[in-house]
Design an enzyme around this catalytic site. Structure first.
Site, PDB file in Angstrom:
ATOM      1  NE  ARG A  61      48.446 -35.232   4.925  1.00 51.60           N
ATOM      2  CZ  ARG A  61      47.305 -34.348   5.018  1.00 51.60           C
ATOM      3  NH1 ARG A  61      47.199 -33.726   3.880  1.00 51.60           N
ATOM      4  NH2 ARG A  61      46.418 -34.470   5.895  1.00 51.60           N
TER       5      ARG A  61
ATOM      6  NE  ARG B 159      47.307 -32.236   9.328  1.00 50.90           N
ATOM      7  CZ  ARG B 159      46.280 -31.865   8.711  1.00 50.90           C
ATOM      8  NH1 ARG B 159      46.416 -31.337   7.489  1.00 50.90           N
ATOM      9  NH2 ARG B 159      44.997 -32.353   8.964  1.00 50.90           N
TER      10      ARG B 159
ATOM     11  NE  ARG C  60      37.000 -29.623   8.456  1.00 49.97           N
ATOM     12  CZ  ARG C  60      38.174 -29.256   8.067  1.00 49.97           C
ATOM     13  NH1 ARG C  60      38.627 -28.071   7.732  1.00 49.97           N
ATOM     14  NH2 ARG C  60      38.976 -30.283   7.945  1.00 49.97           N
TER      15      ARG C  60
ATOM     16  CE  LYS D  74      39.660 -29.589   2.311  1.00 49.31           C
ATOM     17  NZ  LYS D  74      39.665 -31.149   2.791  1.00 49.31           N
TER      18      LYS D  74
ATOM     19  NE  ARG E 277      41.658 -35.099   9.661  1.00 47.97           N
ATOM     20  CZ  ARG E 277      42.908 -35.431   9.293  1.00 47.97           C
ATOM     21  NH1 ARG E 277      43.638 -36.357   9.986  1.00 47.97           N
ATOM     22  NH2 ARG E 277      43.364 -35.096   8.053  1.00 47.97           N
TER      23      ARG E 277
HETATM   24  P1  ADP Z   1      42.119 -31.814   6.821  1.00 50.40           P
HETATM   25  O1  ADP Z   1      41.333 -31.179   5.563  1.00 50.40           O
HETATM   26  O2  ADP Z   1      43.253 -32.712   6.271  1.00 50.40           O
HETATM   27  O3  ADP Z   1      41.043 -32.680   7.783  1.00 50.40           O
HETATM   28  P2  ADP Z   1      42.917 -29.349   8.136  1.00 50.40           P
HETATM   29  O4  ADP Z   1      43.976 -28.778   8.049  1.00 50.40           O
HETATM   30  O5  ADP Z   1      41.793 -28.560   7.027  1.00 50.40           O
HETATM   31  O6  ADP Z   1      42.817 -30.746   7.663  1.00 50.40           O
HETATM   32  O7  ADP Z   1      42.034 -29.111   9.472  1.00 50.40           O
HETATM   33  C1  ADP Z   1      42.725 -29.848  10.531  1.00 50.40           C
HETATM   34  C2  ADP Z   1      41.746 -29.648  11.781  1.00 50.40           C
HETATM   35  O8  ADP Z   1      41.652 -28.456  12.229  1.00 50.40           O
HETATM   36  C3  ADP Z   1      40.287 -30.400  11.593  1.00 50.40           C
HETATM   37  O9  ADP Z   1      40.313 -31.753  11.873  1.00 50.40           O
HETATM   38  C4  ADP Z   1      39.498 -29.508  12.702  1.00 50.40           C
HETATM   39  O10 ADP Z   1      39.775 -30.053  14.127  1.00 50.40           O
HETATM   40  C5  ADP Z   1      40.155 -28.189  12.605  1.00 50.40           C
HETATM   41  N1  ADP Z   1      39.505 -27.030  11.657  1.00 50.40           N
HETATM   42  C6  ADP Z   1      39.977 -26.892  10.504  1.00 50.40           C
HETATM   43  N2  ADP Z   1      39.219 -26.073   9.959  1.00 50.40           N
HETATM   44  C7  ADP Z   1      38.013 -26.229  10.651  1.00 50.40           C
HETATM   45  C8  ADP Z   1      36.757 -25.425  10.398  1.00 50.40           C
HETATM   46  N3  ADP Z   1      36.551 -24.614   9.283  1.00 50.40           N
HETATM   47  N4  ADP Z   1      35.782 -25.868  11.472  1.00 50.40           N
HETATM   48  C9  ADP Z   1      35.920 -26.508  12.360  1.00 50.40           C
HETATM   49  N5  ADP Z   1      37.274 -27.087  12.761  1.00 50.40           N
HETATM   50  C10 ADP Z   1      38.282 -26.785  11.677  1.00 50.40           C
END
Ligand code: ADP
Length: 193
Positions: free
Chosen positions: A126, A138, A87, A13, A149
């Protein structure tokens, strides 16, 4: 044009969002980036969400909806790309309401379809590449957190595929193809709307 990029962690994404920003002048709104920024700047909210993020859990709807609302009011550009948001179904409803309030619409939800084995490999790589380059890794890019996740994705986020299908906004793209090929498919999809 306002779009959502939907897919599990590691689906690509962020990579595709960056392409759309440079090629179309769209604005990327990544809740993951916003939360990491809040952590790095040490705000109270950032401290509150740190442990949840590291474990691979989802931050509350209230917090992420608040962040998105704030950014939406400030952002300017040729449409929004929502990356990592919504999400949950609650977040999806909230986004619909926010856009409506702004007199805007959601034009397309692009699902990046992938499989789990690839995701694990991509994320492990990564982390390895970042470590070798001396870049920060990260804290949630480890096997245990990734497992959580993925479970969170299937339990709470994948129902959005049905939700947006019902709203006739869903388009699916093969996220296993090479980056340029995926970008080309997304372009074709967006140009057809
Ligand atoms: P990825 O898609 O690689 O899991 P992101 O950078 O989108 O990583 O998100 C990292 C973390 O941030 C998620 O695992 C969650 O803990 C939090 N997070 C991000 N966006 C949301 C969301 N829309 N709702 C709830 N938690 C979120």
């Amino acid at each position: 044009m306002n779009i959502i990029l939907l897919g599990p962690p590691g689906a690509g994404k962020g990579t595709q969002a960056a392409r759309l920003v440079s090629e179309r002048g769209m604005v990327q709104l990544s809740t993951g980036d916003m939360l990491r920024e809040a952590r790095a700047s040490g705000t109270e909210m950032g401290q509150k969400v740190a442990a949840i993020m590291d474990s691979g859990g989802l931050v509350t709807d209230e917090i992420v909806i608040g962040l998105i609302e704030e950014k939406l009011q400030l952002a300017e550009g040729n449409g929004f790309i929502f990356d990592g948001f919504p999400r949950t179904l609650g977040q999806a409803d909230a986004l619909g309401a926010l856009l409506e309030k702004m007199g805007q619409s959601l034009d397309c939800v692009v699902e990046l379809a992938v499989n789990d084995e690839v995701l694990v490999d991509r994320i492990v790589n990564r982390a390895k590449e970042a470590a070798a380059a001396g870049e920060p890794v990260r804290a949630d890019d480890n096997a245990e957190s990734l497992k959580k996740r993925l479970i969170e994705y299937y339990k709470k986020t994948s129902p959005l595929i049905g939700y947006y299908h019902a709203h006739k906004a869903l388009r699916s793209v093969d996220g296993l193809a090479e980056i340029d090929v995926v970008a080309g498919e997304i372009k074709k999809t967006l140009d057809s709307i």
